[in-house]
Design a protein around this motif. Structure first.
Motif, short mmCIF file in Angstrom:
data_model
loop_
_atom_site.label_atom_id
_atom_site.label_comp_id
_atom_site.label_asym_id
_atom_site.label_seq_id
_atom_site.Cartn_x
_atom_site.Cartn_y
_atom_site.Cartn_z
N TYR A 1 -0.17 -2.86 9.84
CA TYR A 1 0.41 -1.66 9.23
C TYR A 1 -0.15 -1.42 7.83
CZ TYR A 1 3.86 -1.05 12.90
OH TYR A 1 4.47 -0.81 14.10
N THR A 2 0.04 -0.19 7.36
CA THR A 2 -0.39 0.15 6.00
C THR A 2 0.40 -0.62 4.94
OG1 THR A 2 1.12 2.03 6.10
CG2 THR A 2 -1.22 2.49 6.54
N VAL B 1 -11.86 6.08 4.38
CA VAL B 1 -10.48 5.87 3.96
C VAL B 1 -10.49 5.11 2.63
CG1 VAL B 1 -8.26 4.85 4.58
CG2 VAL B 1 -9.74 5.77 6.36
N LEU B 2 -9.84 5.68 1.65
CA LEU B 2 -9.87 5.08 0.33
C LEU B 2 -9.10 3.77 0.32
CD1 LEU B 2 -10.84 5.46 -2.55
CD2 LEU B 2 -8.73 6.70 -3.04
N VAL B 3 -7.84 3.83 0.67
CA VAL B 3 -7.01 2.63 0.72
C VAL B 3 -6.43 2.51 2.12
CG1 VAL B 3 -4.90 1.54 -0.15
CG2 VAL B 3 -6.46 2.68 -1.74
N SER B 4 -6.60 1.35 2.73
CA SER B 4 -6.09 1.17 4.09
C SER B 4 -4.70 0.56 4.11
CB SER B 4 -7.01 0.26 4.90
OG SER B 4 -8.28 0.83 4.98
N GLY B 5 -4.42 -0.27 3.11
CA GLY B 5 -3.11 -0.90 3.14
C GLY B 5 -2.71 -1.54 1.82
N VAL C 1 -5.96 -2.59 -0.52
CA VAL C 1 -7.19 -2.94 0.18
C VAL C 1 -7.76 -1.69 0.84
CG1 VAL C 1 -8.15 -4.26 2.11
CG2 VAL C 1 -6.34 -5.27 0.70
N GLY C 2 -9.06 -1.50 0.73
CA GLY C 2 -9.68 -0.37 1.42
C GLY C 2 -11.19 -0.36 1.28
N TYR D 1 10.04 -7.54 -8.72
CA TYR D 1 9.61 -6.15 -8.55
C TYR D 1 8.74 -5.92 -7.31
CZ TYR D 1 11.15 -5.79 -13.38
OH TYR D 1 11.90 -5.83 -14.51
N THR D 2 8.64 -6.94 -6.45
CA THR D 2 7.75 -6.84 -5.30
C THR D 2 7.96 -5.57 -4.47
OG1 THR D 2 7.95 -9.23 -5.17
CG2 THR D 2 6.76 -8.15 -3.39
N GLU D 3 9.19 -5.38 -3.98
CA GLU D 3 9.46 -4.25 -3.09
C GLU D 3 9.18 -2.92 -3.78
OE1 GLU D 3 11.71 -6.76 -3.10
OE2 GLU D 3 12.11 -7.28 -0.99
N LEU D 4 9.66 -2.84 -5.00
CA LEU D 4 9.47 -1.61 -5.78
C LEU D 4 7.98 -1.28 -5.88
CD1 LEU D 4 10.60 0.61 -7.63
CD2 LEU D 4 10.47 -1.02 -9.53
N ALA D 5 7.18 -2.28 -6.22
CA ALA D 5 5.74 -2.06 -6.40
C ALA D 5 5.09 -1.62 -5.09
CB ALA D 5 5.08 -3.34 -6.92
N VAL D 6 5.43 -2.28 -4.01
CA VAL D 6 4.82 -1.95 -2.72
C VAL D 6 5.16 -0.51 -2.31
CG1 VAL D 6 4.77 -2.50 -0.25
CG2 VAL D 6 4.72 -4.34 -1.92
N ARG D 7 6.43 -0.16 -2.46
CA ARG D 7 6.85 1.21 -2.09
C ARG D 7 6.17 2.25 -2.96
NH1 ARG D 7 12.53 -0.67 -2.06
NH2 ARG D 7 12.79 -1.58 0.01
N ALA D 8 6.14 1.98 -4.25
CA ALA D 8 5.55 2.94 -5.18
C ALA D 8 4.06 3.15 -4.88
CB ALA D 8 5.74 2.46 -6.62
N LEU D 9 3.36 2.06 -4.60
CA LEU D 9 1.92 2.18 -4.32
C LEU D 9 1.67 2.87 -2.98
CD1 LEU D 9 0.81 -1.32 -5.63
CD2 LEU D 9 0.19 0.88 -6.64
N HIS D 10 2.48 2.56 -2.01
CA HIS D 10 2.34 3.19 -0.69
C HIS D 10 2.46 4.70 -0.82
CE1 HIS D 10 3.12 3.97 3.64
NE2 HIS D 10 2.46 2.85 3.83
N GLU D 11 3.38 5.11 -1.66
CA GLU D 11 3.59 6.53 -1.88
C GLU D 11 2.45 7.14 -2.70
OE1 GLU D 11 7.58 7.53 -3.20
OE2 GLU D 11 6.76 9.45 -3.89
#
Ligand code: ASP
Ligand code: MG
Length: 411
Positions: A178-179, A249-253, A344-345, A387-397
């Motif tokens: 998954y992304t 694709v710039l960023v894959s995940g 990563v991408g 801050y792990t979850e916060l960072a992952v969500r923010a970057l995904h967005e």
């Protein structure tokens, strides 16, 4: 086709699931394929065995531990073979040493050196389904070894390479790659395909779908790899050589890892040989160092920070305290409450601005970056674990990963 199928612990967790696995294998067999199956221990079994040993002593002798924990796969491989037999399909199971799968003698973390394929080929030729116990091998001296946690993936890919299989399928409890971790990011998207290199970076930076060594082997030997669910029928993710589409694709995940810890050693002499003195003993103990930062100070000394797997934290800290004494270091300390968040991408190779976007996204959420490392197609930041979850969500967005976005070519 010759197909190597690997089933993880949850896929063989009980007899009912094992039966479903057997039926899937039979379906392929009926289509005329030759099948080699690699199994993990039944879910929870390896942990249970380790726990038993640790109740006796906190650091069991590695050789004995390997003899113990390799039995998990002995049980699952034999049971699956019996299951296949009960359904009317001749099958034979093998342990690592019977094949043999030769490894180095670094117990608990052995690496595969050579696989003899004759026995398996013979059995396939006779029409049998071959079941192989994952995660284990044998040294030239005849000692049983294991390959490190999650090592059955590596067994599967190594076997696929040795047997020149047409495909290696890794069946697991998720539907593919998954992304981002779908448990954290609700609109994470399953990738149809991804390059070996991207997958390697994702695995090395925390994506738990595949063990890293297995991806490395797949890349070296060009084994086409598919990750898919053993519970639902869906396409899964194909891991293969990079193509044009992937480059666009710039960023894959986005990945994260809470499995690391930081060690810092301050005020060591800034002269040739010091880094070797520091990292030598760590490497000799089979501990893998990930990020390294060295800062030269105006007073002719240097500070060094690096990360190691969290499970190796205490041992590494002890080693470095010793090294610190001989080097006359000012201070040695560490922190195991860190997390590494990575993007990563393949497209990062040719496009700039990704780093800025990552840093500014983290800054916008007031997340401090402690360490940074980069590769051609990956950018990682060490942050406070909380801050792990916060960072992952923010970057995904920020990188719009919920949709398939291709880089727009500007002419
Ligand atoms: N049974 C081993 C483990 O739990 C190997 C594997 O599952 O791949 O780590
Ligand atoms: Mg596993």
């Amino acid at each position: 086709m010759l197909i190597v199928q690997k089933y993880g612990g949850t896929s063989v967790a009980n007899l009912e699931r094992m039966r479903a696995v057997a039926e899937r294998i039979i379906k392929y067999k009926k289509e005329g394929h030759d099948i080699v199956v690699v199994v993990s221990a039944m879910a929870g079994e390896t942990d249970r065995l380790i726990h038993l040993a640790k109740q006796i002593i906190s650091n069991p002798p590695p050789r004995e531990l390997d003899l113990l924990i390799s039995t998990g796969e002995q049980i699952s491989s034999a049971l699956l073979s019996i299951m296949l037999y009960s359904l009317g399909y001749p099958s034979i199971s093998f342990l690592g040493f019977q094949i043999p799968i030769y490894t180095t003698d670094l117990f608990n973390k052995a690496r595969i050196k050579e696989i003899k394929g004759e026995k398996i080929k013979n059995e396939l030729y006779q029409g049998k389904i071959v079941v192989v116990a994952g995660f284990q091998g044998v040294t030239e001296k005849g000692d049983i070894t294991t390959l490190g946690r999650g090592g059955s993936d590596t067994t599967a890919v190594a076997l696929a390479a040795a047997l020149k299989a047409d495909l290696c399928e890794i069946y697991t409890d998720v539907e593919g790659v998954y992304t981002a971790d779908p448990r954290i990011v609700r609109n994470a998207r399953k990738l149809k395909k991804i390059s070996y290199e991207e997958m390697l970076e994702m695995a090395s930076s925390g994506a738990k779908v595949l063990e890293m060594r297995s991806v490395e082997l797949a890349m070296i030997y060009k084994v086409p790899l598919i990750v898919k669910s053993s519970f639902i029928n869906s396409e899964g993710t194909l891991i293969t050589e990079e193509d044009e589409e992937m480059e666009k694709v710039l960023v894959s995940g986005i990945t994260y890892s809470r499995n690391e810890a930081r060690i810092s050693i301050y005020g060591v002499p800034d002269r040739p040989g010091v880094a070797a003195q520091i990292f030598g003993p760590i490497g000799e103990n089979g501990i893998i160092v990930d990020m390294i930062i060295q800062t030269a100070r105006p007073d002719g000394k240097a500070d060094l920070s690096f990360t190691v797997p969290r499970t190796d934290y205490k041992q590494t800290l002890e080693i470095i305290k010793e090294v610190g004494k001989t080097l006359g270091a000012e201070k040695v300390e560490g922190d195991d409450k860190i997390a590494k968040v990575s993007i990563v991408g393949a497209g990062m190779r040719t496009h700039s601005g990704v780093a800025t976007k990552m840093f500014s996204t983290l800054a916008k959420h007031n997340i401090n970056i402690m360490m940074i490392s980069t590769s051609e197609i990956k950018l990682s930041c060490v942050i406070d674990e909380k801050y792990t979850e916060l960072a992952v969500r923010a970057l995904h967005e920020a990188f719009q990963l919920e949709n398939e976005v291709y880089i727009k070519e500007e002419n």
